[in-house]
Design an enzyme around this catalytic site. Structure first.
Site, mmCIF file in Angstrom:
data_model
loop_
_atom_site.group_PDB
_atom_site.id
_atom_site.type_symbol
_atom_site.label_atom_id
_atom_site.label_comp_id
_atom_site.label_asym_id
_atom_site.label_seq_id
_atom_site.Cartn_x
_atom_site.Cartn_y
_atom_site.Cartn_z
ATOM 1 C CB SER A 74 -0.950 -0.149 1.138
ATOM 2 O OG SER A 74 -1.846 1.122 1.157
ATOM 3 C CG HIS A 177 -5.778 0.156 -1.552
ATOM 4 N ND1 HIS A 177 -4.986 0.711 -2.298
ATOM 5 C CD2 HIS A 177 -5.321 0.221 -0.330
ATOM 6 C CE1 HIS A 177 -3.802 1.091 -1.962
ATOM 7 N NE2 HIS A 177 -3.966 0.744 -0.517
#
Length: 300
Positions: A74, A177
């Site tokens: 991430s 996301h």
């Protein structure tokens, strides 16, 4: 290092020293603060760790003589971009600061969140997530998938979890996301357009699909797109296995990815760098394993 953090703070628009030392948990929970802070912590660790092996004054980008592959989870992809020379540390921090602000703003538009799903049969878990209208935002492998969506969807999902799976709500600002982060994508894309990335000095893995990306421009584009796309850490883990890595070092703040690797990358040496006391061991581990995976691939 004080001068370095002062310059990083300036480009990030945050007092990183304050947030990293004296700020309380509530202050750093804000994703606009947490994201640059995480990247700064990782880069400081990489500087100290790799400085033992190469030029102390300029340890980045990573020397392929010591590092076989780099992957970030991430927001950690920005750390990885700086370690491999795709972005300078200042460029990475400037962009991740914009990412943090953009994602915080996007999260404020709708009540969203994330829930970890532990155990269960993978196919059943993914089907249940889709049926609930949620997104498998983090597919971490090792029996852990993170579902993300609106608070109503997550509440309903928690009442009817997949068979033989446990759910745990995560303390995050929003559904990262996922499509809910789309407003942040355009904001960061505009900032990224003012950056001229370089190609990575060592193998650099992408969260999108675990692929090794050789173009800096492509990696930067993937960094931006990843804001609203799922993280496939399971695919990154598989790529690391395929590359034949023999040791994995997780940068500060460390522990989560090392825990996943215990199940997903069995048989390799693992080190989570949590304190300065771990740096000497990290340097030794790199020297012991440098080039081993490359040699094994050539022999195989």
């Amino acid at each position: 290092m004080a001068e370095t953090f002062a310059s990083w703070s300036e480009v990030a628009g945050l007092d990183l020293v304050h947030y990293g030392t004296t700020a309380d948990a509530d202050e750093i929970r804000d994703t606009a603060v947490a994201q640059p802070l995480l990247v700064a912590a990782g880069l400081a660790t990489a500087n100290a760790m790799l400085g033992q092996l190469s030029t102390p004054e300029a340890p980045l980008p990573a020397d392929p003589s010591y590092v076989d592959a780099v992957a970030g989870h991430s927001v950690g992809e920005f750390t990885a971009a700086a370690i491999t020379g795709v972005l300078s540390p200042k460029e990475a921090l400037a962009l991740v600061a914009e990412r943090g602000r953009g994602m915080a703003d996007a999260a404020a538009r709708t009540e969203t969140g994330m829930t970890a799903v532990l155990g269960g049969v993978r196919e059943d878990v993914l089907a249940a997530i889709e049926a609930a209208g949620l997104t498998p935002a983090n597919d971490n492998g090792s029996g852990q998938i993170v579902a993300a969506g609106t608070t109503e969807q997550l509440a309903s999902f928690a009442q009817n979890p997949p068979h033989r799976a446990r759910t745990r709500a995560l303390s995050v600002a929003g559904a990262f996301h996922t499509e809910h982060m789309a407003p942040a994508v355009e904001r960061v894309r505009e900032a990224a357009a003012r950056t001229s990335p370089s190609d990575p000095t060592v193998r650099l893995l992408s969260n999108a699909d675990g692929a090794v990306v050789e173009s800096g421009a492509e990696y930067l584009d993937r960094l931006v797109s990843q804001i609203s796309s799922p993280v496939r850490w399971d695919a990154c883990t598989q790529t690391l296995a395929d590359l034949g890595v023999t040791a994995l070092i997780e940068l500060t703040p460390a522990g989560t990815l090392t825990g996943l690797a215990k199940r997903g990358l069995r048989g390799i040496e693992l080190l989570a760098v949590k304190t300065p006391d771990d740096l000497e061991r990290a340097g030794t581990l790199i020297k012991e394993h440098a080039g081993v995976s490359a040699d094994s691939r050539q022999e195989g």
